[in-house]
Design an enzyme around this catalytic site. Structure first.
Site, PDB file in Angstrom:
ATOM      1  N   GLU A   1       0.853  -1.196   0.000  1.00  0.00           N
ATOM      2  CA  GLU A   1       0.000   0.000   0.000  1.00  0.00           C
ATOM      3  C   GLU A   1       0.882   1.237   0.000  1.00  0.00           C
ATOM      4  O   GLU A   1       1.877   1.276   0.736  1.00  0.00           O
ATOM      5  CB  GLU A   1      -0.868   0.045   1.265  1.00  0.00           C
TER       6      GLU A   1
ATOM      7  N   LYS B   1       2.176   4.677   1.278  1.00  0.00           N
ATOM      8  CA  LYS B   1       2.108   5.260   2.625  1.00  0.00           C
ATOM      9  C   LYS B   1       1.730   6.731   2.484  1.00  0.00           C
ATOM     10  O   LYS B   1       2.533   7.554   2.037  1.00  0.00           O
ATOM     11  CB  LYS B   1       3.450   5.109   3.337  1.00  0.00           C
TER      12      LYS B   1
ATOM     13  N   ASP C   1       0.963  10.497   3.254  1.00  0.00           N
ATOM     14  CA  ASP C   1       1.578  11.433   4.185  1.00  0.00           C
ATOM     15  C   ASP C   1       0.515  12.380   4.742  1.00  0.00           C
ATOM     16  O   ASP C   1       0.327  13.492   4.275  1.00  0.00           O
ATOM     17  CB  ASP C   1       2.680  12.220   3.453  1.00  0.00           C
TER      18      ASP C   1
ATOM     19  N   TYR D   1      -7.441   2.376   5.644  1.00  0.00           N
ATOM     20  CA  TYR D   1      -6.457   1.305   5.451  1.00  0.00           C
ATOM     21  C   TYR D   1      -6.484   0.241   6.536  1.00  0.00           C
ATOM     22  O   TYR D   1      -5.684  -0.680   6.513  1.00  0.00           O
ATOM     23  CB  TYR D   1      -5.046   1.860   5.302  1.00  0.00           C
TER      24      TYR D   1
ATOM     25  N   LYS E   1      10.299   3.686   3.699  1.00  0.00           N
ATOM     26  CA  LYS E   1      10.217   5.110   3.342  1.00  0.00           C
ATOM     27  C   LYS E   1      10.994   5.393   2.051  1.00  0.00           C
ATOM     28  O   LYS E   1      11.990   4.743   1.768  1.00  0.00           O
ATOM     29  CB  LYS E   1      10.811   5.958   4.469  1.00  0.00           C
TER      30      LYS E   1
ATOM     31  N   CYS F   1      38.128  37.063   2.975  1.00  0.00           N
ATOM     32  CA  CYS F   1      36.805  36.870   3.589  1.00  0.00           C
ATOM     33  C   CYS F   1      35.798  37.840   2.975  1.00  0.00           C
ATOM     34  O   CYS F   1      36.053  39.054   2.947  1.00  0.00           O
ATOM     35  CB  CYS F   1      36.903  37.105   5.096  1.00  0.00           C
TER      36      CYS F   1
ATOM     37  N   CYS G   1      34.828  40.496   5.840  1.00  0.00           N
ATOM     38  CA  CYS G   1      35.730  41.466   6.478  1.00  0.00           C
ATOM     39  C   CYS G   1      37.010  41.704   5.678  1.00  0.00           C
ATOM     40  O   CYS G   1      37.801  42.573   6.031  1.00  0.00           O
ATOM     41  CB  CYS G   1      36.075  41.013   7.888  1.00  0.00           C
TER      42      CYS G   1
ATOM     43  N   CYS H   1      38.173  32.149   7.671  1.00  0.00           N
ATOM     44  CA  CYS H   1      38.559  33.552   7.728  1.00  0.00           C
ATOM     45  C   CYS H   1      39.499  33.722   8.917  1.00  0.00           C
ATOM     46  O   CYS H   1      39.258  33.192   9.996  1.00  0.00           O
ATOM     47  CB  CYS H   1      37.295  34.397   7.902  1.00  0.00           C
TER      48      CYS H   1
ATOM     49  N   CYS I   1      35.938  39.988  12.467  1.00  0.00           N
ATOM     50  CA  CYS I   1      35.103  39.805  11.276  1.00  0.00           C
ATOM     51  C   CYS I   1      33.635  39.925  11.696  1.00  0.00           C
ATOM     52  O   CYS I   1      33.168  39.164  12.542  1.00  0.00           O
ATOM     53  CB  CYS I   1      35.369  38.427  10.667  1.00  0.00           C
TER      54      CYS I   1
HETATM   55  S1  IVH Z   1      -1.118   0.829   8.656  1.00  0.00           S
HETATM   56  C1  IVH Z   1      -0.510  -1.339  12.369  1.00  0.00           C
HETATM   57  N1  IVH Z   1      -1.216   1.738   6.213  1.00  0.00           N
HETATM   58  O1  IVH Z   1       1.755   5.642   8.776  1.00  0.00           O
HETATM   59  C2  IVH Z   1      -0.567  -0.608  11.131  1.00  0.00           C
HETATM   60  N2  IVH Z   1      -0.464   3.219   7.923  1.00  0.00           N
HETATM   61  O2  IVH Z   1       4.001   4.989  10.700  1.00  0.00           O
HETATM   62  C3  IVH Z   1      -0.805   0.819  11.332  1.00  0.00           C
HETATM   63  N3  IVH Z   1       0.056   5.466   7.131  1.00  0.00           N
HETATM   64  O3  IVH Z   1       0.156   6.004  11.886  1.00  0.00           O
HETATM   65  C4  IVH Z   1      -0.813   1.657  10.167  1.00  0.00           C
HETATM   66  N4  IVH Z   1      -0.431   5.133   5.028  1.00  0.00           N
HETATM   67  O4  IVH Z   1      -0.697   7.372   9.935  1.00  0.00           O
HETATM   68  C5  IVH Z   1      -0.916   2.019   7.485  1.00  0.00           C
HETATM   69  N5  IVH Z   1      -1.389   2.423   4.015  1.00  0.00           N
HETATM   70  C6  IVH Z   1      -1.095   2.694   5.279  1.00  0.00           C
HETATM   71  C7  IVH Z   1      -0.647   3.969   5.680  1.00  0.00           C
HETATM   72  C8  IVH Z   1      -0.335   4.189   7.016  1.00  0.00           C
HETATM   73  C9  IVH Z   1      -0.021   6.023   5.920  1.00  0.00           C
HETATM   74  C10 IVH Z   1       0.525   6.167   8.353  1.00  0.00           C
HETATM   75  C11 IVH Z   1      -0.387   6.068   9.540  1.00  0.00           C
HETATM   76  C12 IVH Z   1       0.408   5.435  10.625  1.00  0.00           C
HETATM   77  C13 IVH Z   1       1.800   5.695  10.180  1.00  0.00           C
HETATM   78  C14 IVH Z   1       2.693   4.607  10.714  1.00  0.00           C
END
Ligand code: IVH
Length: 689
Positions: free
Chosen positions: A131, A133, A135, A250, A337, A429, A432, A447, A453
């Protein structure tokens, strides 16, 4: 919609049920009408439901609660966000930083199940779901009998803040779970179901919001995540409604196991219930996980919302349960990440900046560009060797990223024009005019002007008065710059000899400001030895080394007379740091300045600090987010022993918010309330005064 059929079954229990249901329905309509300005029924229909409720309440003959829609007009604005305990705790994810860690994650799971699923050629390979992630910020939605009753922020994972009214403005979140229209019906939805997901702001909504902020003369938001957090934490839900937030589901908490047996079915089930869910992929090897990671990283820039990585989850719920969790992270999922985002822009010119210790650093001034959520127009090139290695020159096209996602840096130039002559380091520099030198074995050019300075002096003074140092409140950057410019202050000792009353006629310097400044100078005379040592700005002596020195020697005199051998014996002090300390104290100029400081009444306190000495003594402090060097609870305990009052939530009575990584709503709230915010570095300085 509420049935309007007359109800012939008039037992008190049935009456109560009907009343409860009507109250919820009417509250929702109130809310849509008063807060969202988007009613979905006519006024006549609303009145009819209200009369029906009135009649039923009379028929039941029990006292009517003051929050019944028959007793209230309009949806009230909440004054604060109430704490709400989640039915099941919200966990967080461990991170994988490279392919090796992803492979290890998959291997751990295979090891756990041994032969059962160990062989990937098996009929039943272990399946992983991928999935994106998102933000944004995590939210827990509680549905009772299919109706949204509470929406709360993640908080500390156990207790969050009630943001129900605001969440109701998000179109992706159903107020009522839709019955599955395929092979089951609403009876399938458990009495209580917690749905988890991420509230986020799309890139388009973010751009629009910042354009609006700009037009209104308001400060822009740094990135969509901050904007989403700020928008969700509005006391007036109408503001949230205008911000165009979105939501992806999610996960699930209480009741979740009743609606699916694995993550991919869960997501389609949640989709059927009316939620937006992301596109996901099922695979069964770490090679495939990594391949999708790379693919998503490519797609990242063109996605309509920000993602900061990929989440891998073991698909099967039963197997997830068998893997369990360690601390607050499940062992069946991991976040991978993305590396810092890189963007291309043009260098306009290269300037040379003079730092506190005289180091001259090349900085590229560039065409402003958005990277990692903020607009960047300057990026460090670190030193002349790096500048040459990266082949950067005025007019070059360069790739920029934010190192550690914070400090902008030039990664490399693209399509380098070899005919161009690359910039040379300056001979003198830029601030100065003094000559420059290089210490053998170091790349940095320095410097030679020392404190004569102005650039070095300014930086040096800023460091000396900073919070981790002598903490002289009111001695701001502008004031320092002007005092230096006018040659009124030429070294740190001058700070204690200067006649501040003479600033009376300076713009912005009222009598009150001057009195406060004088008081701050006075107070700073007795800072603990460690802070004084840090404030001196000795190369390589940060908070930790200064603390180690102060507790080993306990007086300044001893430190000034020590030798390198003794210093090296102190834990964490190596030869380089020792040499730097010795050479600092052996310089006549530095010894003179220190003597003048002592003569002016500066007496670094070497004794053990008493509670009331500590800068946080009596202050209401909120810690939020996570810290790299210290556990939050430990920090809280330590702060308490230093006389501070750590509290859990940010209010107008809070004195300071100390924010670590991933600080969410509390930090936003602090900014909203204009409360002082400090970071981890400062926290450590406070903990080790
Ligand atoms: S699952 C036990 N799925 O990432 C599983 N989290 O560092 C809990 N987040 O607090 C989270 N996309 O705010 C999950 N597809 C995704 C996500 C996701 C973003 C965030 C969420 C969580 C943080 C964890």
């Amino acid at each position: 919609m509420e049935s309007t059929q007359p109800n012939r079954d008039n037992t008190p229990a049935t009456l109560k049920q009907r009343i409860d249901s009507l109250r919820i329905t009417l509250k929702e309509h109130n809310y849509r009408y008063y807060t969202l300005d988007t009613p979905i029924i006519t006024d006549a229909e609303y009145d009819r439901l209200l009369r029906q409720l009135e009649a039923l309440e009379t028929e039941l003959g029990e006292p009517i609660p003051s929050d019944s829609p028959t007793q209230t007009v309009g949806a009230p604005l909440s004054a604060t966000f109430q704490p709400r305990e989640h039915g099941e705790a919200l966990l967080s994810l461990a991170n994988a930083f490279d392919a090796g860690e992803v492979e290890a994650f998959v291997r751990r799971i295979h090891d756990q199940f041994g032969d059962q699923f160990g062989n990937q050629a098996d009929d039943q390979p272990l399946r992983f779901i991928i999935e994106p992630k998102i933000d944004g910020l995590a939210i827990n939605l509680r549905y009772e009998q299919g109706k949204l009753t509470v929406a709360a922020t993640r908080g500390d994972g156990t207790v969050g803040e009630d943001v129900t009214n605001n969440v109701r403005t998000i179109a992706d979140i159903p107020w009522h779970l839709q019955a599955d229209n395929t092979d089951t019906d609403s009876a399938d939805i458990p009495d209580v179901l917690e749905v988890r997901g991420e509230v986020y702001m799309s890139k388009a909504a973010f751009a629009e919001l910042n354009a609006r902020q700009d037009a209104e003369g308001a400060a822009p938001f740094a990135n969509p995540r901050n904007a989403a957090a700020g928008s969700l934490r509005q006391l007036d839900a109408r503001i949230t409604a205008r911000r165009g937030l979105n939501f992806f589901a999610y996960g699930v908490g209480v009741g979740g196991r009743h609606i699916a047996t694995n993550q991919s079915d869960l997501l389609s089930r949640l989709h059927d219930c009316g939620f937006a869910v992301q596109q996901t992929t099922l695979v069964n090897s770490s090679a495939e996980l990594l391949q999708h990671y790379r693919q998503l990283q490519q797609q990242r820039a063109s996605m309509p919302y920000d993602i900061d990585g990929v989440v891998y989850k073991l698909n099967d719920f039963e197997l997830q349960d068998r893997m369990g969790a360690v601390a607050r992270s499940p062992r069946w999922a991991i976040a991978h990440k993305f590396l810092a985002e890189e963007v291309e822009t043009t260098v306009h010119r290269i300037i040379w900046q003079v730092g506190r210790t005289g180091v001259i650093t090349p900085v590229a001034e560039m065409q402003p560009v958005a990277v990692g959520g903020v607009t960047v127009s300057r990026a460090t090139l670190h030193n002349i060797d790096e500048l040459h290695r990266k082949q950067v020159y005025a007019g070059a096209q360069v790739i920029v990223r934010r190192a550690g996602d914070v400090i902008p840096e030039v990664v490399r130039a693209v399509d380098v024009d070899e005919r161009i002559s690359f910039p040379k380091a300056p001979d003198h520099c830029p601030a100065c005019g003094a000559s420059l030198f290089r210490i053998e074995g170091e790349v940095a050019i320095r410097c030679s002007g020392g404190l004569s300075c102005p650039a070095q002096l300014t930086e040096h003074l800023r460091h000396f008065v900073s919070r981790g140092g002598m903490d002289i409140e009111g001695m701001g950057d502008k004031l320092i710059a002007r005092l230096v410019e006018e040659h009124l202050i030429t070294d740190i000792a001058d700070l204690y000899e200067f006649d501040y009353a003479s600033l009376r006629d300076w713009p912005g310097m009222g009598a009150k400001k001057i009195t406060n400044l004088q008081a701050a100078i006075e107070q700073s005379r007795h800072r603990p030895l460690a802070r004084f040592l840090y404030a001196l700005g000795i190369r390589h002596v940060g908070t930790a080394t200064a603390t180690a020195l102060a507790s080993y020697f306990s007086t300044l005199n001893h430190i000034m007379q020590t030798d390198a051998e003794t210093l090296i014996d102190i834990p964490d002090i190596g030869p380089e740091v020792a040499t730097s300390i010795i050479s600092f104290f052996s310089e006549t100029h530095n010894r003179d300045v220190i003597q003048r400081l002592l003569d002016a009444g500066v007496q670094p306190a070497s004794r053990q600090m008493t509670l009331s000495d500590h800068p946080l003594s009596g202050k209401r402090v909120v810690l939020t987010g996570s810290f790299a060097a210290i556990d939050r609870r430990m920090a809280q305990e330590k702060l308490r022993t230093l006389g501070a009052k750590p509290t859990g939530s940010v209010s107008k009575n809070t004195d300071i918010v100390i924010a670590g990584e991933k600080s969410g709503s509390k930090l936003t709230r602090a900014h909203e309330l204009g409360i002082e915010v400090a970071g981890e570095k400062q926290l450590l300085a406070w903990l080790n005064p």
